[in-house]
Design a protein around this motif. Structure first.
Motif, PDB file in Angstrom:
ATOM      1  N   MET A  99       0.848  -1.200   0.000  1.00  0.00           N
ATOM      2  CA  MET A  99       0.000   0.000   0.000  1.00  0.00           C
ATOM      3  C   MET A  99       0.882   1.248   0.000  1.00  0.00           C
ATOM      4  N   THR A 100       0.544   2.214  -0.858  1.00  0.00           N
ATOM      5  CA  THR A 100       1.334   3.433  -0.958  1.00  0.00           C
ATOM      6  C   THR A 100       1.199   4.271   0.312  1.00  0.00           C
ATOM      7  N   LYS A 101       2.324   4.695   0.857  1.00  0.00           N
ATOM      8  CA  LYS A 101       2.303   5.543   2.048  1.00  0.00           C
ATOM      9  C   LYS A 101       1.969   6.980   1.656  1.00  0.00           C
ATOM     10  N   LEU A 102       1.244   7.668   2.544  1.00  0.00           N
ATOM     11  CA  LEU A 102       0.826   9.055   2.307  1.00  0.00           C
ATOM     12  C   LEU A 102       1.441   9.950   3.365  1.00  0.00           C
ATOM     13  N   TYR A 103       2.176  10.960   2.911  1.00  0.00           N
ATOM     14  CA  TYR A 103       2.790  11.937   3.808  1.00  0.00           C
ATOM     15  C   TYR A 103       2.135  13.296   3.598  1.00  0.00           C
ATOM     16  N   PRO A 104       1.340  13.778   4.553  1.00  0.00           N
ATOM     17  CA  PRO A 104       0.816  15.145   4.427  1.00  0.00           C
ATOM     18  C   PRO A 104       1.954  16.166   4.520  1.00  0.00           C
ATOM     19  N   VAL A 105       1.913  17.153   3.641  1.00  0.00           N
ATOM     20  CA  VAL A 105       2.881  18.260   3.638  1.00  0.00           C
ATOM     21  C   VAL A 105       2.077  19.550   3.714  1.00  0.00           C
ATOM     22  N   ILE A 106       2.293  20.335   4.750  1.00  0.00           N
ATOM     23  CA  ILE A 106       1.528  21.567   4.954  1.00  0.00           C
ATOM     24  C   ILE A 106       2.451  22.760   4.765  1.00  0.00           C
ATOM     25  N   LEU A 107       2.125  23.581   3.781  1.00  0.00           N
ATOM     26  CA  LEU A 107       2.900  24.805   3.532  1.00  0.00           C
ATOM     27  C   LEU A 107       2.372  25.896   4.443  1.00  0.00           C
ATOM     28  N   CYS A 108       3.259  26.433   5.259  1.00  0.00           N
ATOM     29  CA  CYS A 108       2.830  27.320   6.345  1.00  0.00           C
ATOM     30  C   CYS A 108       3.571  28.644   6.268  1.00  0.00           C
ATOM     31  N   GLY A 109       3.415  29.342   5.141  1.00  0.00           N
ATOM     32  CA  GLY A 109       4.039  30.657   4.976  1.00  0.00           C
ATOM     33  C   GLY A 109       2.989  31.714   4.710  1.00  0.00           C
ATOM     34  N   GLY A 110       3.441  32.914   4.371  1.00  0.00           N
ATOM     35  CA  GLY A 110       2.524  34.005   4.049  1.00  0.00           C
ATOM     36  C   GLY A 110       2.162  34.832   5.262  1.00  0.00           C
ATOM     37  N   SER A 111       1.690  36.053   4.984  1.00  0.00           N
ATOM     38  CA  SER A 111       1.393  36.989   6.075  1.00  0.00           C
ATOM     39  C   SER A 111      -0.079  37.372   6.153  1.00  0.00           C
ATOM     40  N   GLY A 112      -0.895  37.010   5.160  1.00  0.00           N
ATOM     41  CA  GLY A 112      -2.326  37.295   5.239  1.00  0.00           C
ATOM     42  C   GLY A 112      -2.645  38.771   5.346  1.00  0.00           C
ATOM     43  N   THR A 113      -2.025  39.570   4.501  1.00  0.00           N
ATOM     44  CA  THR A 113      -2.158  41.031   4.591  1.00  0.00           C
ATOM     45  C   THR A 113      -3.605  41.497   4.538  1.00  0.00           C
ATOM     46  N   ARG A 114      -4.444  40.841   3.727  1.00  0.00           N
ATOM     47  CA  ARG A 114      -5.825  41.289   3.563  1.00  0.00           C
ATOM     48  C   ARG A 114      -6.687  41.013   4.790  1.00  0.00           C
ATOM     49  N   LEU A 115      -6.138  40.318   5.779  1.00  0.00           N
ATOM     50  CA  LEU A 115      -6.863  40.115   7.035  1.00  0.00           C
ATOM     51  C   LEU A 115      -6.289  40.988   8.161  1.00  0.00           C
ATOM     52  N   TRP A 116      -5.583  42.058   7.791  1.00  0.00           N
ATOM     53  CA  TRP A 116      -5.175  43.063   8.769  1.00  0.00           C
ATOM     54  C   TRP A 116      -6.444  43.718   9.327  1.00  0.00           C
ATOM     55  N   PRO A 117      -6.471  44.124  10.596  1.00  0.00           N
ATOM     56  CA  PRO A 117      -5.362  44.194  11.560  1.00  0.00           C
ATOM     57  C   PRO A 117      -5.172  42.936  12.405  1.00  0.00           C
ATOM     58  N   ALA A 118      -5.999  41.893  12.185  1.00  0.00           N
ATOM     59  CA  ALA A 118      -5.805  40.673  12.978  1.00  0.00           C
ATOM     60  C   ALA A 118      -4.555  39.932  12.531  1.00  0.00           C
ATOM     61  N   SER A 119      -4.362  39.791  11.215  1.00  0.00           N
ATOM     62  CA  SER A 119      -3.224  39.071  10.667  1.00  0.00           C
ATOM     63  C   SER A 119      -2.111  40.053  10.318  1.00  0.00           C
ATOM     64  N   ARG A 120      -0.945  39.797  10.882  1.00  0.00           N
ATOM     65  CA  ARG A 120       0.233  40.617  10.588  1.00  0.00           C
ATOM     66  C   ARG A 120       1.448  39.705  10.477  1.00  0.00           C
ATOM     67  N   LEU A 121       2.541  40.259  10.028  1.00  0.00           N
ATOM     68  CA  LEU A 121       3.720  39.450   9.759  1.00  0.00           C
ATOM     69  C   LEU A 121       4.185  38.676  10.982  1.00  0.00           C
ATOM     70  N   ASP A 122       4.012  39.236  12.177  1.00  0.00           N
ATOM     71  CA  ASP A 122       4.506  38.563  13.388  1.00  0.00           C
ATOM     72  C   ASP A 122       3.536  37.515  13.920  1.00  0.00           C
ATOM     73  N   ARG A 123       2.286  37.496  13.407  1.00  0.00           N
ATOM     74  CA  ARG A 123       1.316  36.456  13.763  1.00  0.00           C
ATOM     75  C   ARG A 123       0.289  36.379  12.632  1.00  0.00           C
ATOM     76  N   PRO A 124       0.631  35.645  11.578  1.00  0.00           N
ATOM     77  CA  PRO A 124      -0.215  35.637  10.381  1.00  0.00           C
ATOM     78  C   PRO A 124      -1.469  34.773  10.533  1.00  0.00           C
ATOM     79  N   LYS A 125      -2.324  34.854   9.516  1.00  0.00           N
ATOM     80  CA  LYS A 125      -3.698  34.343   9.625  1.00  0.00           C
ATOM     81  C   LYS A 125      -3.783  32.858   9.926  1.00  0.00           C
TER      82      LYS A 125
END
Length: 442
Positions: A1-27
């Motif tokens: 059976m083929t093994k499945l590895y989840p890969v989660i890309l966790c970058g970005g700053s979510g600028t359009r959700l300012w003022p809640a999302s900012r570079l130091d604590r993104p969305k």
């Protein structure tokens, strides 16, 4: 059976959700729709799919503490691949593929964004298993979301011929974000939203990168081969900076998906949002009978179609409609719902004017250290840092004054009243709960 590895890309700053999302604590680390952040929701969605295999997070050094703490909150172990710098999605995916290939050359990677919202978890799992099955046959499979309307904020996919009886189709074309009229045409012709999530064999993705972008493939393999494990539990792998820097900055769409002959799509039956702006948060939030979504200390009277959210002051609104009201302790945003995309313009203007609140919250916490901005100007910044016992950090170049507690800087112990100038990168560790003033000069 083929093994499945989840890969989660966790970058970005979510600028359009300012003022809640900012570079130091993104969305992706904000709890915008319930008790879990979108990053945590993504982990919970893939936990069963992983079936004991590693869940791999790709992120930058500034986000490591958020990843660790939020994964620990929901008791899901992860392996973190740390990008030395942001070089767009293709190098990030290539590094993850190289890591997975080293574990198992036949394994399938399920690559997901950390900041998306999925409504029906079991339908997502069904689609993921179908995509993984097709990926095991050598296809690069994306999830195409059935549109709920003519959205202009997403790219679209034109499905082609059926590749099997299970619901996998060839991708006939990827198309860029359209204007409204063209979006209506696409929806009428059965196009799908491009969710930007994929399943592929690690070896397949690297072979396609070898063909189309060999510099990215080579840099990724070398960055993984020379990576350093920096945690006692070996759960954090820092990609080699010199190797990774040689990868050209390109998105996965441009590097591979728009050029490969292996692209396939699974039409997704689940509801989906990329949570890209406040109107998307409104759409994904529970609403009252008048279409209002309220979070925090908020009261709405005779109002319709309003998103009102506060983590700071009380917010009251009377007789308004189709507005977004977002209040943080240091900033308030008010705009029409149909102007949600324009929030980025406001943030860009704040940055151009040197306003620190464009990118930083007044209080942030990571790695057992609470940081509170006391004063900020073009010349200097003064912050109060509160350390939990045992917390440590590689300090910026700054003047440090100890107000309370005991800390260690290399072989020197600091106590109440001590003052020291630290060079960039010097390790500062708290021997007990401690409070310091940190002054940095521009």
């Amino acid at each position: 059976m083929t093994k499945l590895y989840p890969v989660i890309l966790c970058g970005g700053s979510g600028t359009r959700l300012w003022p809640a999302s900012r570079l130091d604590r993104p969305k992706q680390f904000l709890k915008l729709l319930g008790p879990h952040s979108s990053f945590q929701e993504t982990l919970l969605r893939v936990r069963d799919l992983a079936d004991g295999q590693e869940i791999i997070i790709v992120t930058g050094a500034a986000m490591i503490d958020f990843v660790r703490e939020q994964a620990r909150e929901i008791d899901i172990p992860v392996v973190i691949l740390v990008e030395p710098e942001a070089r767009d999605s293709a190098p990030a995916v290539a590094a993850a593929a190289a890591y997975v290939e080293a574990l198992d050359p036949d394994a399938v990677a399920l690559m997901l964004a950390a900041d998306h919202h999925v409504g029906e978890i079991e339908l997502f799992k069904d689609a993921a298993r179908l995509a993984a099955q097709a990926a095991g046959k050598g296809l690069i499979v994306t999830f195409g979301v059935r549109p709920t309307g003519p959205a202009t904020g997403f790219g679209y996919i034109r499905p082609g011929a059926a590749l099997d009886a299970e619901g996998v189709f060839k991708v006939a074309a990827f198309v860029e974000k359209p204007d409204l009229d063209l979006a209506k045409t696409y929806v009428g012709q059965g196009y799908l939203w491009n969710s930007g999530n994929f399943a592929f064999k690690a070896s397949t993705m690297l072979a396609e990168l070898d063909a189309f972008e060999p510099l990215i493939a080579e840099a990724a393999r070398e960055a993984v081969a020379k990576a350093q494990r920096s945690d006692p539990d070996a759960a954090c792998l820092r990609l080699d900076p010199a190797s990774f820097a040689r990868a050209p900055k390109k998105s996965l769409d441009y590097a591979v998906m728009e050029r490969t002959g292996l692209a396939a799509v699974v039409p997704a039956a689940f509801s989906w949002s990329d949570l890209g702006a406040w109107d998307a948060i409104w759409g994904a939030s529970p609403q009252d009978g008048h279409g209002n979504a309220a979070q925090g200390d908020v009261t709405l009277v005779d109002s319709r179609g309003v998103l009102a959210r506060s983590t700071g002051p009380f917010v009251g609104a009377i007789g308004v409609s189709d507005l977004m009201i977002v209040a943080e302790p240091d900033a308030v945003l008010i705009c029409r719902r149909d102007d949600a995309q324009a929030v980025k313009t406001l943030v860009d203007r704040l940055k151009a004017n040197g306003r620190d609140l464009a990118q930083r919250h007044p209080v942030s916490e990571a790695g057992g250290i609470e940081r509170r901005v006391l004063s900020h100007s073009a010349q200097a910044s003064v912050e109060m840092w509160r350390f939990s016992a045992g917390a440590g950090v590689d300090a910026p170049g700054a003047n440090i004054q100890v107000l309370q507690g005991r800390l260690r800087v290399q072989d020197r112990e600091l106590g109440k009243g001590d003052f020291v100038a630290l060079a960039p990168g010097q390790p500062l560790a708290a021997l007990e709960p401690s409070t310091v003033l940190v002054t940095t000069f521009s």
